[in-house]
Design a protein around this motif. Sequence first.
Motif, PDB file in Angstrom:
ATOM      1  N   ASN A 101       0.828  -1.207   0.000  1.00 32.10           N
ATOM      2  CA  ASN A 101       0.000   0.000   0.000  1.00 32.10           C
ATOM      3  C   ASN A 101       0.859   1.253   0.000  1.00 32.10           C
ATOM      4  O   ASN A 101       0.591   2.202  -0.708  1.00 32.10           O
ATOM      5  CB  ASN A 101      -0.913   0.028   1.230  1.00 32.10           C
ATOM      6  CG  ASN A 101      -1.954  -1.067   1.158  1.00 32.10           C
ATOM      7  OD1 ASN A 101      -2.197  -1.632   0.090  1.00 32.10           O
ATOM      8  ND2 ASN A 101      -2.557  -1.381   2.283  1.00 32.10           N
ATOM      9  N   ILE A 102       1.899   1.230   0.819  1.00 32.10           N
ATOM     10  CA  ILE A 102       2.801   2.375   0.900  1.00 32.10           C
ATOM     11  C   ILE A 102       3.471   2.595  -0.456  1.00 32.10           C
ATOM     12  O   ILE A 102       3.511   3.698  -0.976  1.00 32.10           O
ATOM     13  CB  ILE A 102       3.858   2.164   2.004  1.00 32.10           C
ATOM     14  CG1 ILE A 102       3.178   2.274   3.372  1.00 32.10           C
ATOM     15  CG2 ILE A 102       4.977   3.182   1.879  1.00 32.10           C
ATOM     16  CD1 ILE A 102       4.112   2.115   4.537  1.00 32.10           C
ATOM     17  N   ASN A 103       3.974   1.512  -1.049  1.00 25.14           N
ATOM     18  CA  ASN A 103       4.623   1.613  -2.355  1.00 25.14           C
ATOM     19  C   ASN A 103       3.682   2.229  -3.376  1.00 25.14           C
ATOM     20  O   ASN A 103       4.063   3.109  -4.124  1.00 25.14           O
ATOM     21  CB  ASN A 103       5.028   0.231  -2.864  1.00 25.14           C
ATOM     22  CG  ASN A 103       6.210  -0.327  -2.114  1.00 25.14           C
ATOM     23  OD1 ASN A 103       6.700   0.313  -1.192  1.00 25.14           O
ATOM     24  ND2 ASN A 103       6.650  -1.484  -2.493  1.00 25.14           N
TER      25      ASN A 103
ATOM     26  N   ASN B  64       9.997  11.353   4.346  1.00 24.43           N
ATOM     27  CA  ASN B  64      10.605  11.009   3.064  1.00 24.43           C
ATOM     28  C   ASN B  64      10.348   9.565   2.641  1.00 24.43           C
ATOM     29  O   ASN B  64      10.231   8.668   3.468  1.00 24.43           O
ATOM     30  CB  ASN B  64      12.128  11.205   3.119  1.00 24.43           C
ATOM     31  CG  ASN B  64      12.510  12.662   3.232  1.00 24.43           C
ATOM     32  OD1 ASN B  64      11.777  13.549   2.795  1.00 24.43           O
ATOM     33  ND2 ASN B  64      13.658  12.920   3.831  1.00 24.43           N
ATOM     34  N   TRP B  65      10.296   9.396   1.318  1.00 29.55           N
ATOM     35  CA  TRP B  65      10.373   8.064   0.710  1.00 29.55           C
ATOM     36  C   TRP B  65      11.836   7.806   0.373  1.00 29.55           C
ATOM     37  O   TRP B  65      12.545   8.723  -0.052  1.00 29.55           O
ATOM     38  CB  TRP B  65       9.608   8.009  -0.617  1.00 29.55           C
ATOM     39  CG  TRP B  65       8.153   8.292  -0.558  1.00 29.55           C
ATOM     40  CD1 TRP B  65       7.533   9.453  -0.926  1.00 29.55           C
ATOM     41  CD2 TRP B  65       7.119   7.405  -0.158  1.00 29.55           C
ATOM     42  NE1 TRP B  65       6.180   9.331  -0.755  1.00 29.55           N
ATOM     43  CE2 TRP B  65       5.896   8.082  -0.289  1.00 29.55           C
ATOM     44  CE3 TRP B  65       7.102   6.081   0.306  1.00 29.55           C
ATOM     45  CZ2 TRP B  65       4.674   7.499   0.013  1.00 29.55           C
ATOM     46  CZ3 TRP B  65       5.883   5.501   0.609  1.00 29.55           C
ATOM     47  CH2 TRP B  65       4.689   6.211   0.463  1.00 29.55           C
ATOM     48  N   TYR B  66      12.249   6.562   0.514  1.00 33.18           N
ATOM     49  CA  TYR B  66      13.586   6.158   0.074  1.00 33.18           C
ATOM     50  C   TYR B  66      13.417   5.014  -0.913  1.00 33.18           C
ATOM     51  O   TYR B  66      12.785   4.011  -0.589  1.00 33.18           O
ATOM     52  CB  TYR B  66      14.449   5.717   1.267  1.00 33.18           C
ATOM     53  CG  TYR B  66      14.703   6.860   2.224  1.00 33.18           C
ATOM     54  CD1 TYR B  66      15.750   7.751   2.000  1.00 33.18           C
ATOM     55  CD2 TYR B  66      13.872   7.085   3.311  1.00 33.18           C
ATOM     56  CE1 TYR B  66      15.967   8.822   2.854  1.00 33.18           C
ATOM     57  CE2 TYR B  66      14.080   8.152   4.159  1.00 33.18           C
ATOM     58  CZ  TYR B  66      15.125   9.016   3.933  1.00 33.18           C
ATOM     59  OH  TYR B  66      15.333  10.082   4.767  1.00 33.18           O
TER      60      TYR B  66
ATOM     61  N   VAL C 180      17.384   1.170  -5.521  1.00 34.93           N
ATOM     62  CA  VAL C 180      17.322   0.447  -6.792  1.00 34.93           C
ATOM     63  C   VAL C 180      18.642   0.602  -7.551  1.00 34.93           C
ATOM     64  O   VAL C 180      19.237   1.675  -7.569  1.00 34.93           O
ATOM     65  CB  VAL C 180      16.126   0.946  -7.658  1.00 34.93           C
ATOM     66  CG1 VAL C 180      16.242   2.427  -7.961  1.00 34.93           C
ATOM     67  CG2 VAL C 180      15.964   0.121  -8.918  1.00 34.93           C
ATOM     68  N   ASP C 181      19.126  -0.480  -8.118  1.00 36.91           N
ATOM     69  CA  ASP C 181      20.353  -0.456  -8.936  1.00 36.91           C
ATOM     70  C   ASP C 181      21.505   0.259  -8.235  1.00 36.91           C
ATOM     71  O   ASP C 181      22.191   1.095  -8.839  1.00 36.91           O
ATOM     72  CB  ASP C 181      20.079   0.222 -10.288  1.00 36.91           C
ATOM     73  CG  ASP C 181      19.060  -0.564 -11.110  1.00 36.91           C
ATOM     74  OD1 ASP C 181      18.844  -1.751 -10.801  1.00 36.91           O
ATOM     75  OD2 ASP C 181      18.493   0.008 -12.047  1.00 36.91           O
ATOM     76  N   ASP C 182      21.713  -0.051  -6.965  1.00 39.37           N
ATOM     77  CA  ASP C 182      22.815   0.535  -6.178  1.00 39.37           C
ATOM     78  C   ASP C 182      22.677   2.050  -5.991  1.00 39.37           C
ATOM     79  O   ASP C 182      23.664   2.733  -5.729  1.00 39.37           O
ATOM     80  CB  ASP C 182      24.186   0.220  -6.793  1.00 39.37           C
ATOM     81  CG  ASP C 182      24.437  -1.278  -6.858  1.00 39.37           C
ATOM     82  OD1 ASP C 182      23.956  -1.994  -5.948  1.00 39.37           O
ATOM     83  OD2 ASP C 182      25.090  -1.728  -7.806  1.00 39.37           O
ATOM     84  N   CYS C 183      21.462   2.575  -6.166  1.00 45.00           N
ATOM     85  CA  CYS C 183      21.202   3.991  -5.916  1.00 45.00           C
ATOM     86  C   CYS C 183      20.136   4.106  -4.838  1.00 45.00           C
ATOM     87  O   CYS C 183      19.296   3.220  -4.702  1.00 45.00           O
ATOM     88  CB  CYS C 183      20.644   4.694  -7.150  1.00 45.00           C
ATOM     89  SG  CYS C 183      21.694   4.606  -8.585  1.00 45.00           S
ATOM     90  N   ILE C 184      20.175   5.208  -4.112  1.00 40.10           N
ATOM     91  CA  ILE C 184      19.089   5.535  -3.195  1.00 40.10           C
ATOM     92  C   ILE C 184      18.549   6.900  -3.594  1.00 40.10           C
ATOM     93  O   ILE C 184      19.288   7.882  -3.635  1.00 40.10           O
ATOM     94  CB  ILE C 184      19.567   5.540  -1.733  1.00 40.10           C
ATOM     95  CG1 ILE C 184      20.103   4.155  -1.354  1.00 40.10           C
ATOM     96  CG2 ILE C 184      18.420   5.955  -0.804  1.00 40.10           C
ATOM     97  CD1 ILE C 184      20.819   4.110  -0.024  1.00 40.10           C
ATOM     98  N   ILE C 185      17.260   6.932  -3.929  1.00 42.26           N
ATOM     99  CA  ILE C 185      16.591   8.170  -4.327  1.00 42.26           C
ATOM    100  C   ILE C 185      15.722   8.611  -3.152  1.00 42.26           C
ATOM    101  O   ILE C 185      14.930   7.813  -2.647  1.00 42.26           O
ATOM    102  CB  ILE C 185      15.721   7.949  -5.578  1.00 42.26           C
ATOM    103  CG1 ILE C 185      16.572   7.416  -6.747  1.00 42.26           C
ATOM    104  CG2 ILE C 185      15.000   9.242  -5.978  1.00 42.26           C
ATOM    105  CD1 ILE C 185      15.753   6.899  -7.927  1.00 42.26           C
ATOM    106  N   THR C 186      15.886   9.850  -2.715  1.00 40.05           N
ATOM    107  CA  THR C 186      15.115  10.386  -1.592  1.00 40.05           C
ATOM    108  C   THR C 186      14.046  11.335  -2.127  1.00 40.05           C
ATOM    109  O   THR C 186      14.365  12.274  -2.861  1.00 40.05           O
ATOM    110  CB  THR C 186      16.040  11.139  -0.619  1.00 40.05           C
ATOM    111  OG1 THR C 186      17.112  10.274  -0.238  1.00 40.05           O
ATOM    112  CG2 THR C 186      15.281  11.582   0.625  1.00 40.05           C
ATOM    113  N   VAL C 187      12.787  11.082  -1.763  1.00 39.22           N
ATOM    114  CA  VAL C 187      11.659  11.883  -2.247  1.00 39.22           C
ATOM    115  C   VAL C 187      10.851  12.383  -1.056  1.00 39.22           C
ATOM    116  O   VAL C 187      10.504  11.597  -0.168  1.00 39.22           O
ATOM    117  CB  VAL C 187      10.737  11.026  -3.161  1.00 39.22           C
ATOM    118  CG1 VAL C 187       9.552  11.856  -3.661  1.00 39.22           C
ATOM    119  CG2 VAL C 187      11.513  10.440  -4.331  1.00 39.22           C
ATOM    120  N   ASN C 188      10.544  13.672  -1.036  1.00 37.77           N
ATOM    121  CA  ASN C 188       9.679  14.214   0.014  1.00 37.77           C
ATOM    122  C   ASN C 188       8.267  13.670  -0.183  1.00 37.77           C
ATOM    123  O   ASN C 188       7.700  13.772  -1.273  1.00 37.77           O
ATOM    124  CB  ASN C 188       9.664  15.737  -0.040  1.00 37.77           C
ATOM    125  CG  ASN C 188       8.777  16.324   1.040  1.00 37.77           C
ATOM    126  OD1 ASN C 188       7.561  16.273   0.954  1.00 37.77           O
ATOM    127  ND2 ASN C 188       9.395  16.878   2.066  1.00 37.77           N
TER     128      ASN C 188
END
Length: 88
Positions: free
Chosen positions: A7-9, A61-63, A66-74
Amino acid sequence: MGDHKMNINSELLENLNELHTTELGVIRIKRNLSLDTDDVVEWCKAKIFSPDAVITRNGKNWYVNVDDCIITVNAHSYTIITAHKEKK
């Protein structure tokens, strides 16, 4: 636990069209990830939408891992704050 995570995703995935970043965000993300694209938001959207992406919410924040990256989204504004390579 399992259902809750989905649900969160979906909350982030359902609002992918809201995703945006600032000019500074673009510069920071391109530098951190050594990207050669000018459309950083589309690049991030594709990564977030990837079936391999692991999306977690921590505070405001969302974290997205994926693919050795971390994307941070408010989580409120859907602003991509930063993205960086995962430290191994």
